[in-house]
Motif scaffolding. Structure first.
Motif, PDB file in Angstrom:
ATOM      1  N   GLY A  32       0.816  -1.203   0.000  1.00 36.34           N
ATOM      2  CA  GLY A  32       0.000   0.000   0.000  1.00 36.34           C
ATOM      3  C   GLY A  32       0.848   1.250   0.000  1.00 36.34           C
ATOM      4  O   GLY A  32       2.063   1.209   0.179  1.00 36.34           O
ATOM      5  N   ASP A  33       0.186   2.401  -0.205  1.00 41.08           N
ATOM      6  CA  ASP A  33       0.876   3.677  -0.257  1.00 41.08           C
ATOM      7  C   ASP A  33       1.119   4.177   1.151  1.00 41.08           C
ATOM      8  O   ASP A  33       0.191   4.487   1.890  1.00 41.08           O
ATOM      9  CB  ASP A  33       0.022   4.677  -1.050  1.00 41.08           C
ATOM     10  N   THR A  34       2.397   4.250   1.546  1.00 41.56           N
ATOM     11  CA  THR A  34       2.749   4.699   2.886  1.00 41.56           C
ATOM     12  C   THR A  34       3.207   6.144   2.888  1.00 41.56           C
ATOM     13  O   THR A  34       3.874   6.595   3.816  1.00 41.56           O
ATOM     14  CB  THR A  34       3.868   3.809   3.445  1.00 41.56           C
ATOM     15  N   SER A  35       2.861   6.918   1.870  1.00 48.95           N
ATOM     16  CA  SER A  35       3.316   8.300   1.762  1.00 48.95           C
ATOM     17  C   SER A  35       2.421   9.242   2.540  1.00 48.95           C
ATOM     18  O   SER A  35       1.202   9.092   2.567  1.00 48.95           O
ATOM     19  CB  SER A  35       3.330   8.714   0.293  1.00 48.95           C
ATOM     20  N   ASP A  36       3.048  10.249   3.182  1.00 47.22           N
ATOM     21  CA  ASP A  36       2.306  11.316   3.848  1.00 47.22           C
ATOM     22  C   ASP A  36       2.171  12.551   2.959  1.00 47.22           C
ATOM     23  O   ASP A  36       1.456  13.485   3.305  1.00 47.22           O
ATOM     24  CB  ASP A  36       3.011  11.728   5.145  1.00 47.22           C
ATOM     25  N   MET A  37       2.887  12.582   1.832  1.00 49.54           N
ATOM     26  CA  MET A  37       2.876  13.754   0.963  1.00 49.54           C
ATOM     27  C   MET A  37       1.695  13.688   0.012  1.00 49.54           C
ATOM     28  O   MET A  37       1.451  12.656  -0.624  1.00 49.54           O
ATOM     29  CB  MET A  37       4.178  13.837   0.161  1.00 49.54           C
ATOM     30  N   ASN A  38       0.953  14.787  -0.116  1.00 53.60           N
ATOM     31  CA  ASN A  38      -0.169  14.770  -1.038  1.00 53.60           C
ATOM     32  C   ASN A  38       0.308  15.004  -2.465  1.00 53.60           C
ATOM     33  O   ASN A  38       1.433  15.449  -2.713  1.00 53.60           O
ATOM     34  CB  ASN A  38      -1.237  15.795  -0.633  1.00 53.60           C
ATOM     35  N   HIS A 142       7.558   3.486 -11.006  1.00 58.46           N
ATOM     36  CA  HIS A 142       8.104   4.155  -9.827  1.00 58.46           C
ATOM     37  C   HIS A 142       7.211   5.330  -9.420  1.00 58.46           C
ATOM     38  O   HIS A 142       7.022   5.603  -8.231  1.00 58.46           O
ATOM     39  CB  HIS A 142       9.517   4.681 -10.121  1.00 58.46           C
ATOM     40  N   VAL A 143       6.670   6.027 -10.413  1.00 54.30           N
ATOM     41  CA  VAL A 143       5.838   7.200 -10.113  1.00 54.30           C
ATOM     42  C   VAL A 143       4.466   6.773  -9.602  1.00 54.30           C
ATOM     43  O   VAL A 143       3.978   7.290  -8.594  1.00 54.30           O
ATOM     44  CB  VAL A 143       5.690   8.102 -11.355  1.00 54.30           C
ATOM     45  N   THR A 144       3.827   5.833 -10.289  1.00 55.34           N
ATOM     46  CA  THR A 144       2.477   5.439  -9.878  1.00 55.34           C
ATOM     47  C   THR A 144       2.476   4.794  -8.500  1.00 55.34           C
ATOM     48  O   THR A 144       1.469   4.853  -7.785  1.00 55.34           O
ATOM     49  CB  THR A 144       1.836   4.469 -10.890  1.00 55.34           C
ATOM     50  N   GLN A 145       3.577   4.182  -8.115  1.00 55.79           N
ATOM     51  CA  GLN A 145       3.654   3.566  -6.788  1.00 55.79           C
ATOM     52  C   GLN A 145       4.117   4.540  -5.712  1.00 55.79           C
ATOM     53  O   GLN A 145       4.372   4.140  -4.578  1.00 55.79           O
ATOM     54  CB  GLN A 145       4.582   2.343  -6.831  1.00 55.79           C
ATOM     55  N   ARG A 146       4.260   5.818  -6.081  1.00 52.02           N
ATOM     56  CA  ARG A 146       4.593   6.891  -5.136  1.00 52.02           C
ATOM     57  C   ARG A 146       5.916   6.645  -4.425  1.00 52.02           C
ATOM     58  O   ARG A 146       6.093   6.977  -3.238  1.00 52.02           O
ATOM     59  CB  ARG A 146       3.474   7.065  -4.092  1.00 52.02           C
ATOM     60  N   HIS A 147       6.900   6.112  -5.126  1.00 51.91           N
ATOM     61  CA  HIS A 147       8.170   5.817  -4.485  1.00 51.91           C
ATOM     62  C   HIS A 147       8.877   7.082  -4.003  1.00 51.91           C
ATOM     63  O   HIS A 147       9.518   7.076  -2.950  1.00 51.91           O
ATOM     64  CB  HIS A 147       9.084   5.052  -5.459  1.00 51.91           C
ATOM     65  N   ILE A 148       8.799   8.149  -4.772  1.00 50.00           N
ATOM     66  CA  ILE A 148       9.487   9.376  -4.373  1.00 50.00           C
ATOM     67  C   ILE A 148       8.879   9.936  -3.097  1.00 50.00           C
ATOM     68  O   ILE A 148       9.586  10.258  -2.140  1.00 50.00           O
ATOM     69  CB  ILE A 148       9.412  10.418  -5.504  1.00 50.00           C
ATOM     70  N   SER A 149       7.568  10.086  -3.086  1.00 50.00           N
ATOM     71  CA  SER A 149       6.932  10.671  -1.905  1.00 50.00           C
ATOM     72  C   SER A 149       7.094   9.774  -0.688  1.00 50.00           C
ATOM     73  O   SER A 149       7.169  10.257   0.455  1.00 50.00           O
ATOM     74  CB  SER A 149       5.451  10.939  -2.178  1.00 50.00           C
ATOM     75  N   ARG A 150       7.184   8.475  -0.904  1.00 47.64           N
ATOM     76  CA  ARG A 150       7.395   7.573   0.219  1.00 47.64           C
ATOM     77  C   ARG A 150       8.792   7.751   0.808  1.00 47.64           C
ATOM     78  O   ARG A 150       8.998   7.637   2.026  1.00 47.64           O
ATOM     79  CB  ARG A 150       7.151   6.129  -0.227  1.00 47.64           C
ATOM     80  N   LEU A 151       9.755   8.037  -0.044  1.00 43.09           N
ATOM     81  CA  LEU A 151      11.088   8.366   0.457  1.00 43.09           C
ATOM     82  C   LEU A 151      11.026   9.623   1.315  1.00 43.09           C
ATOM     83  O   LEU A 151      11.629   9.706   2.381  1.00 43.09           O
ATOM     84  CB  LEU A 151      12.048   8.582  -0.712  1.00 43.09           C
TER      85      LEU A 151
END
Length: 500
Positions: A32-38, A142-151
């Protein structure tokens, strides 16, 4: 203009690297998406980085290559939507644009907010469009899985804009380590750089999802396997800087074996027909990727040496295309026209390839000072961008700017982020003495490249001209539009100032 080999040298490595350092979804189940960034914040961060890429002299807006890459990219995006990988929110909020760079290194990178960078050096080593699509599908995932924002969620102590500066620093590192060190300093920055390597889980996730997107889009799975083989072979060699992709996307035997097993499970399609269009795009990428005079002459000589030798049609198309375009860059237009004619004869049986050959002939005619011939070759209905831009240049050169302006105005109304079309429209208006409209078009070209400060300067110049000049018919409407657009750009500049 900044220099990509300096200021942005950092971005190429970190752009890929950012996409790597995050906790990825395991193969089964996904986490799942663990990002806090909108999504809005991520888009703004990506625009900040893309703005620097647009300013760099290595950025290239080549109508022919851009149309080809966009065609592949559009199919991948459609497949990601169908599979549910691309959500409605990200689809709406992110840019989903691929920017081309003339660099000869083998590299591609994803950035926050759906921006991707693609070096022509990577295009030039692919044998099929399936191989190129496999790289784009991997980066898309990488983008659709929100890898950057998760970092960035991991690095809560770092403000997003600080991380954005680090991305620019890393994009510089692949070309100029000294410039990168100037941008990425201090203990925290060094710790961040150490993190910015793709985790194995993230790479596997991007492989798995990218493979599904690739095949859903109708590309051959062999493209993934072939590209993996090329990169794995390169990884066994000493890294001389030509393969920055390998530093941020390390090839492993496990990843390669996984792709091979997936490909073996897919239905066998038999031997594909020669892709002449891709072959010509490879030739174009090689010529446009910053070669020197000796390299250009080498492309011409290679075509002569192979002229009498039997060779596959695709290889012949690559050689002839590169030789014709190289001859034009060397200003040997008679040779360029002759080679383009030979190419046209060779690919005549393929309608798509014949169109690309005709566009090359039109380009050579424009550069060689025969706009009438260019117009005859490219004067198709203005629904395709290369034909529109070439025909518009030819019309302006032939003293028919009003016709060019009419077609370009229709185009930019539908494609307001097309900077090159706006610049041509400015030329067409200026040729008719319509200075107010010309300055506004120049401003819109700057907006398309996210340079709001330069755009506001042009809008203000247009406002000043409107205040003190004698207006032509219809200029009162143009002046009203300019006032409105100037206010909008001022708002964007204030927003940028708050981000800083």
């Amino acid at each position: 203009m900044s220099n990509w080999k300096g200021r942005l040298a950092a971005g190429t490595v970190l752009g890929l690297a950012l996409l790597a350092a995050l906790p990825a979804r395991a193969q089964i189940p996904t986490l799942g998406d663990t990002s806090d960034m909108n999504a809005s914040t991520e888009r703004k961060l990506g625009e900040r980085i893309a703005r620097e890429l647009y300013r760099d002299p290595d950025y290239i807006d080549d109508p022919i290559l851009d149309e080809y890459v966009r065609g592949i990219w559009a199919r991948l995006l459609a497949a990601a939507r169908t599979r549910g990988e691309l959500t409605a929110e990200l689809d709406e909020r992110f840019a989903w644009q691929v920017l081309l760079g003339k660099d000869r290194s083998i590299n591609a990178f994803a950035l926050p907010g759906g921006w991707l960078g693609l070096h022509l050096g990577l295009v030039s080593v692919t044998a099929t469009r399936d191989e190129l699509a496999s790289v784009l599908a991997h980066e898309l995932s990488h983008v659709t899985q929100r890898h950057i924002s998760r970092l960035m969620t991991q690095e809560k102590r770092q403000a997003p804009w600080v991380i954005g500066a680090m991305i620019l620093g890393a994009l510089a590192a692949s070309k100029n380590p000294e410039a990168a060190n100037a941008l990425v300093t201090g203990g925290q920055a060094l710790a961040m750089q150490n993190q910015l390597n793709f985790s194995r889980d993230m790479e596997r996730e991007a492989d798995r999802i990218g493979y599904g997107v690739l095949t859903q889009a109708g590309f051959e799975p062999q493209g993934f396997v072939a590209m993996f083989d090329k990169l794995q072979q390169a990884s066994r060699l000493n890294d001389n800087g030509s393969f920055p992709y390998l530093r941020t996307h390390p090839m492993t035997t496990e990843r390669s074996a996984d792709m091979q097993s997936r490909q073996q499970l897919a239905a066998r399609q038999g031997s594909p027909a020669a892709d002449l269009v891709h072959a010509m795009m490879v030739g174009r990428a090689r010529v446009l990727s910053n070669p020197g005079v000796d390299v250009l002459r080498g492309y011409v000589n290679d075509s002569r040496a192979d002229a009498a030798a039997p060779q596959a049609l695709a290889r012949q198309a690559t050689a002839l295309y590169a030789a014709a375009l190289a001859s034009a860059k060397l200003r040997d237009y008679p040779a360029a026209r002759k080679l383009a004619g030979t190419l046209a004869d060779a690919v005549r049986g393929d309608a798509e390839a014949a169109r690309v050959a005709s566009l090359l002939a039109a380009e050579i005619a424009l550069e060689g000072g025969t706009p009438a011939q260019a117009l005859a070759l490219a004067d198709a209905p203005p629904t395709a961008r290369p034909e529109l831009l070439f025909a518009s240049q030819a019309r302006i050169a032939r003293g028919r700017p009003a016709e060019a302006a009419e077609r370009l105005q229709t185009w930019v109304a539908l494609h307001p982020r097309d900077a090159q079309a706006w610049q041509l429209l400015a030329r067409a208006h200026a040729a008719q003495g319509q200075q107010l409209r010309a300055i506004r078009a120049e401003a819109e070209a700057q907006v398309a490249h996210l340079d709001y400060e330069a755009a506001l300067d042009r809008f203000k110049a247009a406002q000043e001209l409107a205040r003190r000049g004698t207006r032509a018919p219809g200029d009162h409407v143009e002046a009203s539009i300019i006032d409105s657009r100037a206010r909008q750009v001022e708002s964007l500049l204030r927003e940028q100032a708050l981000q800083r």
